[in-house]
Design an enzyme around this catalytic site. Sequence first.
Site, PDB file in Angstrom:
ATOM      1  CG  ASP A  10      24.135  31.478  38.458  1.00 28.43           C
ATOM      2  OD1 ASP A  10      23.599  32.407  37.812  1.00 28.43           O
ATOM      3  OD2 ASP A  10      25.043  30.772  37.994  1.00 28.43           O
ATOM      4  CE  LYS A  32      26.329  34.262  34.233  1.00 28.29           C
ATOM      5  NZ  LYS A  32      24.925  33.830  34.104  1.00 28.29           N
ATOM      6  CG  ASP A  59      23.509  35.487  31.150  1.00 29.03           C
ATOM      7  OD1 ASP A  59      23.203  35.505  29.945  1.00 29.03           O
ATOM      8  OD2 ASP A  59      23.836  34.447  31.759  1.00 29.03           O
ATOM      9  CG  LEU A  60      18.287  39.869  31.628  1.00 26.82           C
ATOM     10  CD1 LEU A  60      17.388  41.106  31.691  1.00 26.82           C
ATOM     11  CD2 LEU A  60      17.921  38.906  32.745  1.00 26.82           C
ATOM     12  CE  LYS A  61      22.332  32.397  28.276  1.00 25.84           C
ATOM     13  NZ  LYS A  61      22.416  32.633  29.723  1.00 25.84           N
ATOM     14  CG  HIS A  63      15.523  34.404  20.475  1.00 24.56           C
ATOM     15  ND1 HIS A  63      15.923  33.099  20.301  1.00 24.56           N
ATOM     16  CD2 HIS A  63      15.093  34.812  19.263  1.00 24.56           C
ATOM     17  CE1 HIS A  63      15.738  32.736  19.043  1.00 24.56           C
ATOM     18  NE2 HIS A  63      15.235  33.768  18.394  1.00 24.56           N
ATOM     19  CG  ASP A  64       9.996  38.754  21.282  1.00 29.02           C
ATOM     20  OD1 ASP A  64       9.337  38.728  20.222  1.00 29.02           O
ATOM     21  OD2 ASP A  64       9.480  38.631  22.400  1.00 29.02           O
ATOM     22  N   PRO A  66      12.541  41.835  16.131  1.00 25.77           N
ATOM     23  CG  PRO A  66      13.678  42.023  14.085  1.00 25.77           C
ATOM     24  CD  PRO A  66      12.539  41.299  14.745  1.00 25.77           C
ATOM     25  CG  ASN A  67       9.140  47.325  17.281  1.00 25.65           C
ATOM     26  OD1 ASN A  67       9.803  48.363  17.205  1.00 25.65           O
ATOM     27  ND2 ASN A  67       7.938  47.281  17.819  1.00 25.65           N
ATOM     28  CB  THR A 119      27.789  24.959  26.747  1.00 25.71           C
ATOM     29  OG1 THR A 119      27.217  25.640  27.855  1.00 25.71           O
ATOM     30  CG2 THR A 119      28.903  25.792  26.162  1.00 25.71           C
ATOM     31  NE  ARG A 181      32.776  23.594  37.513  1.00 27.76           N
ATOM     32  CZ  ARG A 181      31.955  24.582  37.163  1.00 27.76           C
ATOM     33  NH1 ARG A 181      32.423  25.778  36.879  1.00 27.76           N
ATOM     34  NH2 ARG A 181      30.651  24.366  37.099  1.00 27.76           N
ATOM     35  CD  GLN A 190      29.240  24.696  32.816  1.00 25.65           C
ATOM     36  OE1 GLN A 190      29.082  24.260  31.678  1.00 25.65           O
ATOM     37  NE2 GLN A 190      28.876  25.905  33.184  1.00 25.65           N
ATOM     38  N   GLY A 210      31.022  30.565  38.305  1.00 21.23           N
ATOM     39  CA  GLY A 210      29.977  30.501  39.325  1.00 21.23           C
ATOM     40  C   GLY A 210      30.412  29.675  40.511  1.00 21.23           C
ATOM     41  NE  ARG A 211      27.599  25.239  39.314  1.00 24.42           N
ATOM     42  CZ  ARG A 211      27.134  24.362  38.446  1.00 24.42           C
ATOM     43  NH1 ARG A 211      26.409  23.338  38.866  1.00 24.42           N
ATOM     44  NH2 ARG A 211      27.378  24.478  37.160  1.00 24.42           N
TER      45      ARG A 211
HETATM   46  O1  C5P Z   1      28.593  27.510  38.328  1.00 22.60           O
HETATM   47  P1  C5P Z   1      29.200  27.648  36.949  1.00 22.60           P
HETATM   48  O2  C5P Z   1      30.634  28.122  36.973  1.00 22.60           O
HETATM   49  O3  C5P Z   1      28.991  26.413  36.101  1.00 22.60           O
HETATM   50  O4  C5P Z   1      28.354  28.844  36.299  1.00 22.60           O
HETATM   51  C1  C5P Z   1      28.502  29.221  34.958  1.00 22.60           C
HETATM   52  C2  C5P Z   1      27.539  30.322  34.640  1.00 22.60           C
HETATM   53  O5  C5P Z   1      27.594  30.603  33.251  1.00 22.60           O
HETATM   54  C3  C5P Z   1      26.078  30.009  34.949  1.00 22.60           C
HETATM   55  O6  C5P Z   1      25.438  31.248  35.336  1.00 22.60           O
HETATM   56  C4  C5P Z   1      25.521  29.530  33.630  1.00 22.60           C
HETATM   57  O7  C5P Z   1      24.149  29.776  33.489  1.00 22.60           O
HETATM   58  C5  C5P Z   1      26.318  30.398  32.643  1.00 22.60           C
HETATM   59  N1  C5P Z   1      26.436  29.863  31.299  1.00 22.60           N
HETATM   60  C6  C5P Z   1      27.013  28.626  31.016  1.00 22.60           C
HETATM   61  N2  C5P Z   1      27.115  28.175  29.717  1.00 22.60           N
HETATM   62  C7  C5P Z   1      26.651  28.937  28.710  1.00 22.60           C
HETATM   63  C8  C5P Z   1      26.067  30.191  28.974  1.00 22.60           C
HETATM   64  C9  C5P Z   1      25.978  30.620  30.292  1.00 22.60           C
HETATM   65  O8  C5P Z   1      27.454  27.935  31.924  1.00 22.60           O
HETATM   66  N3  C5P Z   1      26.790  28.524  27.460  1.00 22.60           N
END
Ligand code: C5P
Length: 232
Positions: A10, A32, A59-61, A63-64, A66-67, A119, A181, A190, A210-211
């Site tokens: 990120d 990712k 990870d572009l998720k 949503h639109d 179908p075509n 989440t 974590r 989170q 991530g972090r």
């Molecule tokens: O820094 P951290 O470990 O919280 O990063 C988690 C990654 O997962 C981030 O890129 C966040 O956008 C992604 N993510 C998430 N929860 C979701 C879907 C994606 O934390 N439900």
Amino acid sequence: MGRDVIIACDFASGQQTLDFLSAFKEEKPFVKIGMELFYAEGPAIVRELKARGHKIFLDLKLHDIPNTVKKAMAVLSGLDVDICNLHASGTIAMMEAALEGLTRSDGTRPLLIAVTQLTSTDQERMEKDLLIHAPIDEVVLHYAQNAKTAGLDGVVCSPLEARKVHDACGADFLTVTPGVRFADGDVGDQKRVTTPAKAKEIGSDYIVVGRPITAAADPVAAYRRCVEEFVG
Ligand code: C5P
């Protein structure tokens, strides 16, 4: 592909991402790429990381209709990423179209997984904003089953939901789980978190971290600790 740790890159720019990854001399982590980095750098960052030997979860998720999703997925398929995703709430028809778009003429394609409920959405917001009144756990499982019906490979979910998803959709149906974590680490924003070891125990196939890695004083050591706890 077996169980693995995916680093959520990120970062706001490609340069920051490449600087971060240059610390990894011995291993080539699965990474990712999310909306921020992709919208900033475009497909070039995907090609660059691919050329450096990283596996990529884009990870572009989507949503639109179908075509539109089908055509967009055909473009992403050409980038040769390993995993891409969409929102299960786009309906089974949208997910089927996505799969069609993603599949190359030789029958190969990246893995396709679905976001069930983000989440960041809780029961109250789902009821008040989305007018969905079923319990959130049921909604997550229903969306996972829709993804399975459409022929997708798995879902993004909380590690705490991984076992239920496997029970409902099968052991081969992938669970890709953020919200991880270290036991002695910062939780940050989170809410429902698990350690890498616990995520393994519950049955996650991939953890997205991530972090705890990107913000660590020694990211390579933090990555290795994740791999050791999760992959073992
Ligand atoms: O820094 P951290 O470990 O919280 O990063 C988690 C990654 O997962 C981030 O890129 C966040 O956008 C992604 N993510 C998430 N929860 C979701 C879907 C994606 O934390 N439900």
